[in-house]
Design a protein around this motif. Sequence first.
Motif, PDB file in Angstrom:
ATOM      1  N   ALA A 236      46.566 -50.472  21.584  1.00 56.52           N
ATOM      2  CA  ALA A 236      47.037 -49.134  21.930  1.00 56.52           C
ATOM      3  C   ALA A 236      48.490 -49.163  22.391  1.00 56.52           C
ATOM      4  N   THR A 237      48.853 -50.208  23.133  1.00 47.96           N
ATOM      5  CA  THR A 237      50.246 -50.354  23.561  1.00 47.96           C
ATOM      6  C   THR A 237      51.153 -50.580  22.360  1.00 47.96           C
ATOM      7  N   ALA A 238      50.725 -51.424  21.435  1.00 54.01           N
ATOM      8  CA  ALA A 238      51.525 -51.700  20.231  1.00 54.01           C
ATOM      9  C   ALA A 238      51.702 -50.444  19.386  1.00 54.01           C
ATOM     10  N   MET A 239      50.701 -49.579  19.390  1.00 54.98           N
ATOM     11  CA  MET A 239      50.770 -48.344  18.602  1.00 54.98           C
ATOM     12  C   MET A 239      51.533 -47.242  19.313  1.00 54.98           C
ATOM     13  N   GLY A 240      51.944 -47.494  20.561  1.00 57.92           N
ATOM     14  CA  GLY A 240      52.788 -46.539  21.264  1.00 57.92           C
ATOM     15  C   GLY A 240      52.055 -45.533  22.125  1.00 57.92           C
ATOM     16  N   PHE A 241      50.753 -45.759  22.395  1.00 57.77           N
ATOM     17  CA  PHE A 241      50.036 -44.823  23.262  1.00 57.77           C
ATOM     18  C   PHE A 241      50.514 -44.980  24.702  1.00 57.77           C
ATOM     19  N   PRO A 242      50.676 -43.866  25.435  1.00 54.02           N
ATOM     20  CA  PRO A 242      51.132 -43.946  26.826  1.00 54.02           C
ATOM     21  C   PRO A 242      50.109 -44.674  27.699  1.00 54.02           C
ATOM     22  N   LEU A 243      50.613 -45.334  28.733  1.00 57.52           N
ATOM     23  CA  LEU A 243      49.718 -46.036  29.657  1.00 57.52           C
ATOM     24  C   LEU A 243      48.736 -45.081  30.323  1.00 57.52           C
ATOM     25  N   PHE A 244      49.147 -43.860  30.555  1.00 61.26           N
ATOM     26  CA  PHE A 244      48.242 -42.885  31.157  1.00 61.26           C
ATOM     27  C   PHE A 244      46.990 -42.707  30.301  1.00 61.26           C
ATOM     28  N   GLU A 245      47.173 -42.597  28.991  1.00 64.27           N
ATOM     29  CA  GLU A 245      46.029 -42.426  28.097  1.00 64.27           C
ATOM     30  C   GLU A 245      45.161 -43.679  28.074  1.00 64.27           C
ATOM     31  N   ILE A 246      45.782 -44.849  28.008  1.00 65.18           N
ATOM     32  CA  ILE A 246      45.024 -46.103  27.989  1.00 65.18           C
ATOM     33  C   ILE A 246      44.217 -46.237  29.280  1.00 65.18           C
TER      34      ILE A 246
END
Length: 374
Positions: A236-246
């Motif tokens: 998810a981090t590699a795909m650019g999802f915000p830390l809030f969402e993760i």
Amino acid sequence: MTHPRILVTSAAGRTGSIATMELLKHGYPVRAFVRRDDDRAAQLRNAGAELFIGDQFDFRDINRAMNGVQRAYHCPPFAPNLLHNAMLFALAAEENRLEAVALMSGWNPHPTHPSLLTREHWLANNLFRWMPNVGVIHINPGLFAFTYLLSLPLIANLGVLLAPLENGMNAPPSNEDIGRVAAAVLMKPEQHIGKCYRPTGPNLLSPTDIANVVGEVLGRKVRYQDSSLWMFSKAATAMGFPLFEIANVRHYFEELRAGAFAIGAPTEHVLLVTGQEPESFKTTVERYISNPSLISPGLSRGTLLGTMALLTKTMLTPAPNVRRWEQIMNIPVVEDAKLAHEDRRWREHAEKFSLYLLDQRPTICRAALAESQP
């Protein structure tokens, strides 16, 4: 006959856009609240919606958007400060004396959930219930169908559905069915005030079932491969999802794995509210794969080379330290937090929810909102 004007927030989003189009189709004037005037907003304008461009965290904008409006579908942003947004919306709804509000929430909120966003959904549900003059209808779907397709390049190019789901069962609802439910309750709100609806798909599906359906649509073999939450956070981090969402979504995967989204599912709420059966997961997948932007703006099937590059990036990306990030962001931490299925009162209400007749459901809704305690 003149129809009342209806405000739709997050109108360019997954369910807001559907609700807007459905209301317009039935002759209702719609004011579409959007963040920016982009291509998605232009589609709403071209369909006949009145655009309102503003900030949902600015009371002035929300208040102006409600001027001359009688009803609203409020879909709070999946973002920090959800409760702040809900409070602003509730105050404006009271000030403008709206007749009815359909509020988007979720299946799993309760007061000691480890996800801050989910706890704030629970608070918002209760906050809206306390409004003295505005009728409220709660829409509480579980894990949406589109979430299974966020890794579409990997699925389409390598034939692998990689996700931390174990064998968790779910009856995933489509954005379209949820949006149609929201529109339908606002067309005749007097029938729905105080009630809770949980739109679901027609069948409980395992991750392997999901992979098989997606493979059938793609015309290739797709297998489900379980992954860890640690690998999910890297991807998810590699795909650019915000830390809030993760930070929040990781808890929902834990609940899915433990069976929380299978409790009481599937429901007949889509049929009861709209008069139409919920669409099959295959129908949903066919539409989303033919237009991947419905899964996520800018998403495409990609290429094999691009997919391999993403996998390499995932392996090289450090897993985020979510707990440390939450400390830095001063996110409140609940001691002895409980996922939905671990909370006794939530589970009792969830197991009973689908057993009650529609005309009894307001009582169950209030009990689930107000009495859920650790």
